[in-house]
Enzyme design. Structure first.
Site, short mmCIF file in Angstrom:
data_model
loop_
_atom_site.label_atom_id
_atom_site.label_comp_id
_atom_site.label_asym_id
_atom_site.label_seq_id
_atom_site.Cartn_x
_atom_site.Cartn_y
_atom_site.Cartn_z
N SER A 39 1.02 -1.68 -0.01
CA SER A 39 -0.05 -0.38 -0.13
C SER A 39 0.91 1.41 0.19
O SER A 39 2.31 1.08 0.30
CB SER A 39 -0.84 0.39 1.26
OG SER A 39 0.29 0.11 2.26
N ASP A 40 0.63 2.15 0.10
CA ASP A 40 1.15 3.54 0.08
C ASP A 40 1.09 3.75 1.39
O ASP A 40 -0.15 3.49 1.94
CB ASP A 40 0.62 4.68 -1.04
CG ASP A 40 1.46 5.58 -1.01
OD1 ASP A 40 2.46 5.57 -0.31
OD2 ASP A 40 1.82 6.51 -2.05
N TRP A 41 1.49 5.26 1.40
CA TRP A 41 2.26 5.29 2.85
C TRP A 41 0.54 5.24 3.88
O TRP A 41 -0.24 6.87 3.66
CB TRP A 41 2.83 6.78 3.23
CG TRP A 41 3.08 7.09 5.00
CD1 TRP A 41 2.54 8.08 5.34
CD2 TRP A 41 3.64 7.24 5.33
NE1 TRP A 41 2.63 8.68 6.30
CE2 TRP A 41 3.77 8.22 6.71
CE3 TRP A 41 4.95 5.83 5.23
CZ2 TRP A 41 4.27 7.75 8.34
CZ3 TRP A 41 5.70 5.83 6.94
CH2 TRP A 41 5.64 6.76 7.84
N MET A 42 0.27 4.45 5.02
CA MET A 42 -1.19 4.71 5.55
C MET A 42 -2.07 4.88 4.81
O MET A 42 -3.41 4.84 5.30
CB MET A 42 -1.01 5.90 6.17
CG MET A 42 0.30 5.98 7.74
SD MET A 42 0.05 7.56 9.11
CE MET A 42 -1.67 6.84 10.31
N ALA A 43 -2.25 3.77 3.34
CA ALA A 43 -3.38 4.53 2.88
C ALA A 43 -4.55 3.41 3.18
O ALA A 43 -5.58 3.40 2.89
CB ALA A 43 -2.92 4.12 1.35
#
Ligand code: BGC
Length: 747
Positions: free
Chosen positions: A272-276
């Site tokens: 995932s992307d950052w905290m997505a």
């Protein structure tokens, strides 16, 4: 894969599967967690941000990967401590954003795109890999293969531009550079292509915003560059932040499973992307992190970056039958396989080596290459009366502007690069023997009221009016008593990159005022523009005789700029993303579709055309545009046949002549246009490039082989196919060229 490789892989898989069998469910789930490296760096774990985000000591002990820490010594110590504590001694993966260099910073990717030479990307990425690997890293979150057509979006700097063909060539080259033949080899790291999919088209150019695209545009324009990176063997793919088809990419099964896994055959790890994953709650797709974890995992995200959603909830979700342990196993196996491909089970430190790190980081060879790559990426947009190059080193040069002697010329995405290592324009010019220069800053970089956010705090000079007035006056006085002015101006480096969308894409007002003031006393202005995006340059165009775009040129920026300003090197960069006339035109790109009311058919002042009332349709500088200090002349396009049947090829050729008096490189661009199709076709599409180096008076015949594959598109019935009919071949110096021939495809 040959049979021996297959056997090795099967044997490896056997071992990995056995390892998987021995792991508890908790251990497996934690392999799917990526933690920020800072959590490991200090002892405040249980009281710091980690605790606020819901992590516990077990996550620290068992997480599969870590991001954003580097340094051979640090990472070796971290790995050792981790492996000792891990029940199966499984090594950690270390990842980071090495976007355009590790410590030796190269020009931003958008600038590298302007070289039109994928080999340059490959070499920059190979050097970045060498430095990062020595510093202990295993994976880079690069290349960003997102197609970009909206200069308001701050992340256009991370892309190689607006064109499908060019982006695909560069994405492939980047992966080859990072990974080499075998990522296990010394000095190689794995690539993570991002952001899947279509992150480059946010509505209004506003960061993280929704994307609206039809399926054909997604497939034809946006997917090919990711596909090229995947075909080249990229180890990972990162899911995008934004919503597509009304579902955030992180939870988008259509994108991540149906397209990425099934149609594009990606077999590696999806992160995932950052905290997505947590952001699915904020998107309004999930009520809780548990539901978010279910949606993201169900869609096809293997690794959760920086949230506790997977770590806290996957076990419960298995118990409740919402996801299966078999699917968790498959995701964990992909993570273990990546570790294995990198050789971490044999040597968990891989290439981390303090001595090697000291030797390679910022070494002479890397710096030389950074200088070469930067000079090749600069684009000369204007050069009236041959103002450039400044060949007479005795001339009195006023070097003015916030970038005249500024080291901050690396982008917001140079996370390990340091400003102190950069060469300024002043330093470069002095080194090149321009001893008769005087320097004035002239104005602050940005206007005092402008918000750059936390990252940039401290780097902006807030204006004291009296001081600003004096700076301006000193600069104008200097311009008055000089022969020529080199005006080094542009965006602040934090005005582009992530979370740097801009609605006004001009250079900051104070700098525009400075330009106008100088124009009153000296007309010989060469504007050297630092930027992370195409800008609205109408004002600069009005007052500067010469305009050289140097992007964020990296560590060796000042030397590379001196190479071009002095004429030691001849500019050869061409725009990989057009510069719009103004923001109201955006998104604008050369490969647009024909309308039913094209401007060219408007008669007698009729208004009923696809035109603006107040601005032209064309960008100020189109895709592919760029000048040289010499001139190139093109002969007509010749085809060896004018009918293409089945698998037959056509050779298109053109003769290019250097008619000026300097050696120079020309990027010969070949575009195709399908005159009529079962769906509307772009006005033209880039299908080939060839860089030629010509001496004064020299000519060369440049050939392009055209085949039926190049004519394919998603037809009305959704097939990837070509259709018989007339095609135009354009060959010339930019996307506006009218130099063409035509042929028929007969099927
Ligand atoms: C960016 C990614 C990046 C990640 C990790 C995110 O905010 O969108 O491109 O790789 O952070 O730093």
């Amino acid at each position: 894969m040959n049979s021996i490789e297959r056997k090795v892989r099967i044997r490896n898989m056997d071992k990995l599967e056995k390892l998987l069998e021995q792991m508890s469910l908790k251990e497996k789930i934690n392999q799917l967690l990526q933690l920020p490296g800072s959590y490991y760096e200090n002892d405040s774990f249980l009281t710091g941000p980690a605790q606020e985000r819901g992590f516990c000591e077990d996550n620290l002990k068992l997480a599969g990967s870590v991001l954003s820490v580097s340094g051979a010594g640090t990472l070796k110590a971290l790995q050792k401590k981790y492996i000792d504590r891990h029940p199966h001694h499984i090594p950690l993966l270390f990842m980071a954003d090495i976007i355009h260099g590790y410590k030796t910073i190269f020009p931003i990717p958008l600038a590298i795109g302007c070289t039109f030479e994928p080999e340059i990307m490959e070499k920059c990425c190979a050097i970045a890999a060498k430095e990062s690997a020595a510093a202990g890293l295993h994976v880079t979150f690069s290349p960003m293969a997102d197609l970009v057509r909206d200069a308001r979006w701050g992340r256009v700097m991370e892309s190689t531009g607006e064109d499908v063909y060019l982006n695909s060539c560069f994405a492939r080259a980047a992966v080859r550079g990072y990974q080499g033949e075998n990522v296990k080899e010394k000095g190689k790291i794995a690539a993570c292509v991002k952001h899947f999919a279509a992150y480059g088209a946010p509505e209004g150019g506003r960061e993280y915003n929704n994307v609206e695209l039809c399926d054909a545009t997604l497939k034809e324009d946006y997917l090919p560059a990711y596909q090229a990176a995947i075909d080249e063997g990229a180890g990972m793919v990162m899911a995008a932040f934004q919503t597509f088809n009304r579902i955030p990419a992180t939870a988008n099964k259509y994108l991540l499973t149906d397209i990425l896994r099934k149609q594009m055959h990606f077999q590696g790890v999806v992160i995932s992307d950052w905290m997505a994953v947590h952001e699915l709650v904020l998107h309004g797709m999930a009520d809780t992190d548990k539901e978010a974890a279910m949606l993201a995992f169900g869609a096809g995200v293997d690794v959760d970056m920086s949230t506790a959603a997977y770590a806290d909830n996957l076990e419960k979700l298995i118990e409740e039958g919402e996801i299966s342990e078999k699917d968790v196993d498959a995701a964990v196996l992909r993570v273990l396989e990546l570790k294995n491909k990198l050789g971490l089970f044999e040597n968990p430190y891989k290439d981390a080596d303090e001595e090697e790190e000291r030797r390679v980081v910022l070494c002479r060879e890397h710096r030389l290459w950074a200088r070469e790559a930067a000079a090749k990426s600069f684009v000369l947009l204007k050069n009236e009366s041959g103002l450039l190059p400044v060949t007479d080193r005795a001339e009195k040069i006023a070097l003015i502007g916030p970038y005249a002697d500024r080291k901050a010329m690396i982008s917001a995405w140079s996370i390990f690069g340091e400003e102190k290592d950069c060469i300024t324009v002043k330093e470069g010019l002095l080194e090149a023997g321009y001893l008769n220069i005087e320097v004035e800053e002239g104005c602050h970089m940005i206007d005092g009221h402008m918000q750059l956010g936390g990252l940039a705090r401290g780097s902006v000079g807030f204006e004291d009016e009296e001081q600003a007035g004096q700076m301006y006056k000193d600069a104008v006085d200097l311009a008055k008593r000089s022969d020529k002015v080199i005006l080094a101006i542009g965006e602040h480096r934090f005005q582009s990159g992530e979370a740097a969308s801009r609605a006004d894409i001009t250079i900051p007002k104070g700098q525009q005022e400075l330009l106008k003031g100088i124009y009153q006393v000296n007309r010989n202005i060469a504007a050297v523009i630092f930027t992370g995006r195409p800008l609205d340059l109408r004002e600069v165009e009005k007052y500067a005789k010469a305009i050289l775009i140097v992007w964020f040129p990296g560590t060796e920026g000042g030397n590379a700029i001196a190479d071009i300003l002095s004429g030691t090197k001849n500019p050869s960069g061409r725009l990989s993303m057009g510069f719009p006339y103004c923001v109201g035109q955006i998104p604008v790109h050369y490969s647009e579709f024909s309308t039913g009311r094209p401007a060219s058919t408007l008669k007698n002042g009729s208004r009923f055309g696809s035109v603006y009332m107040d601005i032209p349709n064309e960008p100020l500088y189109p895709f592919g545009y760029g000048l040289s200090y010499t001139e190139f002349q093109y002969g007509g396009v010749e085809l060896d046949k004018d009918i293409m049947t089945g698998s037959e090829e056509i050779t298109a050729s053109v003769t290019v002549k250097n008619t000026g008096n300097r050696c120079g490189e020309e990027i010969v661009q070949m575009y195709l246009q399908d005159k009529t199709g079962s769906v509307v076709r772009p006005k033209r599409e880039l299908k080939g490039i060839e860089k030629v180096s010509l001496k004064p008076g020299e000519s060369r015949e440049v050939k392009f082989i055209l085949d039926e594959n190049m004519l394919r598109f998603y037809t009305k019935s959704g097939e990837w196919d070509s259709e018989p009919g007339t095609f135009f071949v354009y060959i010339g110096k930019d996307s506006d060229t009218q130099n063409k021939a035509e042929f028929e495809l007969v099927k």
